[in-house]
Design a protein around this motif. Structure first.
Motif, short mmCIF file in Angstrom:
data_model
loop_
_atom_site.label_atom_id
_atom_site.label_comp_id
_atom_site.label_asym_id
_atom_site.label_seq_id
_atom_site.Cartn_x
_atom_site.Cartn_y
_atom_site.Cartn_z
N GLY A 125 -50.42 124.92 33.31
CA GLY A 125 -51.77 124.87 32.78
C GLY A 125 -52.03 123.49 32.21
O GLY A 125 -51.14 122.64 32.15
N LEU A 126 -53.25 123.28 31.76
CA LEU A 126 -53.67 121.97 31.28
C LEU A 126 -54.45 122.08 29.96
O LEU A 126 -55.24 123.00 29.78
CB LEU A 126 -54.57 121.28 32.31
CG LEU A 126 -53.90 120.82 33.61
CD1 LEU A 126 -54.95 120.56 34.68
CD2 LEU A 126 -53.09 119.57 33.36
N LEU A 127 -54.21 121.12 29.09
CA LEU A 127 -54.99 120.92 27.88
C LEU A 127 -55.72 119.59 28.06
O LEU A 127 -55.08 118.56 28.28
CB LEU A 127 -54.10 120.89 26.65
CG LEU A 127 -53.47 122.26 26.31
CD1 LEU A 127 -52.18 122.08 25.54
CD2 LEU A 127 -54.45 123.10 25.52
N VAL A 128 -57.04 119.61 27.99
CA VAL A 128 -57.83 118.48 28.46
C VAL A 128 -58.83 118.00 27.40
O VAL A 128 -59.56 118.81 26.81
CB VAL A 128 -58.62 118.88 29.73
CG1 VAL A 128 -59.40 117.69 30.28
CG2 VAL A 128 -57.70 119.44 30.79
N VAL A 148 -57.72 124.49 29.03
CA VAL A 148 -58.47 124.63 27.79
C VAL A 148 -58.96 123.24 27.40
O VAL A 148 -58.21 122.27 27.45
CB VAL A 148 -57.59 125.22 26.67
CG1 VAL A 148 -58.32 125.16 25.33
CG2 VAL A 148 -57.21 126.66 27.00
N GLN A 149 -60.22 123.15 27.03
CA GLN A 149 -60.78 121.90 26.53
C GLN A 149 -60.63 121.87 25.00
O GLN A 149 -60.86 122.88 24.34
CB GLN A 149 -62.26 121.80 26.88
CG GLN A 149 -62.56 121.87 28.37
CD GLN A 149 -64.04 121.66 28.62
OE1 GLN A 149 -64.56 120.55 28.48
NE2 GLN A 149 -64.73 122.74 29.00
N TRP A 161 -63.18 126.46 24.79
CA TRP A 161 -63.35 125.27 23.98
C TRP A 161 -62.77 125.45 22.59
O TRP A 161 -62.98 126.48 21.95
CB TRP A 161 -64.84 124.94 23.79
CG TRP A 161 -65.62 124.68 25.04
CD1 TRP A 161 -65.16 124.56 26.32
CD2 TRP A 161 -67.04 124.50 25.10
NE1 TRP A 161 -66.20 124.31 27.17
CE2 TRP A 161 -67.37 124.27 26.47
CE3 TRP A 161 -68.06 124.50 24.15
CZ2 TRP A 161 -68.69 124.06 26.89
CZ3 TRP A 161 -69.34 124.29 24.57
CH2 TRP A 161 -69.66 124.06 25.93
N PHE A 162 -62.06 124.42 22.13
CA PHE A 162 -61.61 124.36 20.75
C PHE A 162 -61.98 122.98 20.22
O PHE A 162 -61.37 121.98 20.61
CB PHE A 162 -60.10 124.60 20.65
CG PHE A 162 -59.71 126.03 20.89
CD1 PHE A 162 -59.50 126.89 19.82
CD2 PHE A 162 -59.60 126.53 22.18
CE1 PHE A 162 -59.17 128.22 20.04
CE2 PHE A 162 -59.26 127.84 22.41
CZ PHE A 162 -59.05 128.70 21.34
#
Length: 341
Positions: A125-128, A148-149, A161-162
């Motif tokens: 997965g990716l955290l972007v 997840v942004q 979004w966080f």
């Protein structure tokens, strides 16, 4: 059998030493419940003793899930992003994941190349932190993997979004100055193409009003430290200088403090200052900088936990948006405006 330092230890080496089959060793290393706890412990101890390093690519070909998370940040030199990366890595490490860091420099072509590389490496997965204008191919590829942004958002990416409540952050910073009696409040922030800067400017306008003097508003390209110093000098040397200034990014805050120190401008008697971010040095600058502390650690940790949840349960996630409030740290750099000379 002896293994020299130049040889790579394989599962067959472990199997030969323990008189087990290669398949049993492979399952034991993967914590397969079909293998007894005692055998799993024996195999894992021997693997440690021999210095065995698993073949990630081979495990992936056998259908094992990836334990690598991609992290895409604009600039690791920023203390904001380095603090986020630290929190993310800690959270992921506790769950057995490794974090692969990629820096985009807010360049859409670099961002696309990083996305392609991470997906080719079969990250879980990716955290972007998206760039201001991602290429359509970047958006298409990102939407093929769980992601997840955080801190910034783009409407065409997954609605997971966080972020920090950027509008409220600048509203509170500006309202603090207005409550002290300031009316000529300067604003120095990034260009509005960033989701964060757009929200922060709205928070500023919510307090000062749309008819606020436009000569007191400065928008700069991200990371333009020298330009921030030049613009601050222009504001201070103008015929109607501000009595207070609010900054809308950590880098701009740092540049502002450097310029004020170089010009020997005294806060708060010459100029009241409210910054953003709470670097350790901000508390030591002059009388101590009044600033908006940003909950970067909390946002980064929540982003990590939410991505882990997506990976655990899969499927099409329902939209989730989280905005965390900042906190005004009052120190000595703000006071009511001085009486006219």
């Amino acid at each position: 059998m002896s293994i020299t330092a130049s040889q790579r230890v394989t599962t067959r080496d472990i199997a030969d030493q323990l008189r087990l089959s290669v398949s049993t060793v492979g399952r034991a290393l993967a914590d397969d419940p079909r293998i007894s706890v005692e055998t799993r412990h024996r195999v894992q101890r021997k693997a440690t003793d021999l210095g065995y390093i698993g073949n990630h690519a081979a495990r992936m070909m056998r259908g094992a899930s990836s334990k690598v998370i991609g992290l895409m940040l604009p600039d690791v030199r920023s203390t904001l992003y380095s603090a986020a990366a630290h929190a993310l890595a800690q959270c992921m490490s506790r769950q057995g994941y490794q974090v692969m860091l990629c820096e985009t420099d807010d360049d859409r072509d670099t961002e696309l190349a990083q996305v392609k590389g991470l997906i080719a490496g079969q990250v879980a997965g990716l955290l972007v932190v998206p760039s201001p204008r991602p290429r359509s191919e970047s958006i298409r590829l990102l939407n093929q993997v769980p992601h997840v942004q955080f801190l910034r958002t783009h409407p065409k990416l997954a609605e997971q979004w966080f972020t920090i409540d950027d509008r409220q952050v600048l509203h509170d910073a500006t309202q603090h100055l207005r409550d002290l009696g300031h009316t000529r409040i300067a604003y120095i922030g990034d260009l509005l193409k960033l989701s964060t800067s757009g929200q922060r400017f709205k928070g500023f306008l919510n307090v000062v009003g749309a008819d606020h003097d436009p000569d007191l508003v400065v928008h700069l390209p991200p990371g333009s430290v020298e330009a921030a110093r030049v613009e601050l000098s222009r504001l201070l040397e103008g015929p109607h200088p501000p009595s207070a200034v609010v900054t809308a990014s950590v880098r701009i805050t740092q540049a502002t403090l450097e310029e004020l120190t170089a010009r020997q401008v005294q806060a708060p008697c010459d100029l009241s200052v409210v910054g953003i971010g709470d670097e350790p040095a901000f508390a030591w600058w002059g009388p101590g900088l009044t600033t908006m502390a940003l909950p970067v650690h909390e946002v980064a940790t929540a982003s990590s936990r939410w991505l882990l949840r997506l990976l655990r349960y899969g499927g099409n996630p329902t939209p989730f948006i989280s905005r965390t409030a900042g906190h005004l740290r009052k120190r000595g750099s703000t006071a009511p405006p001085a009486a006219p000379r």
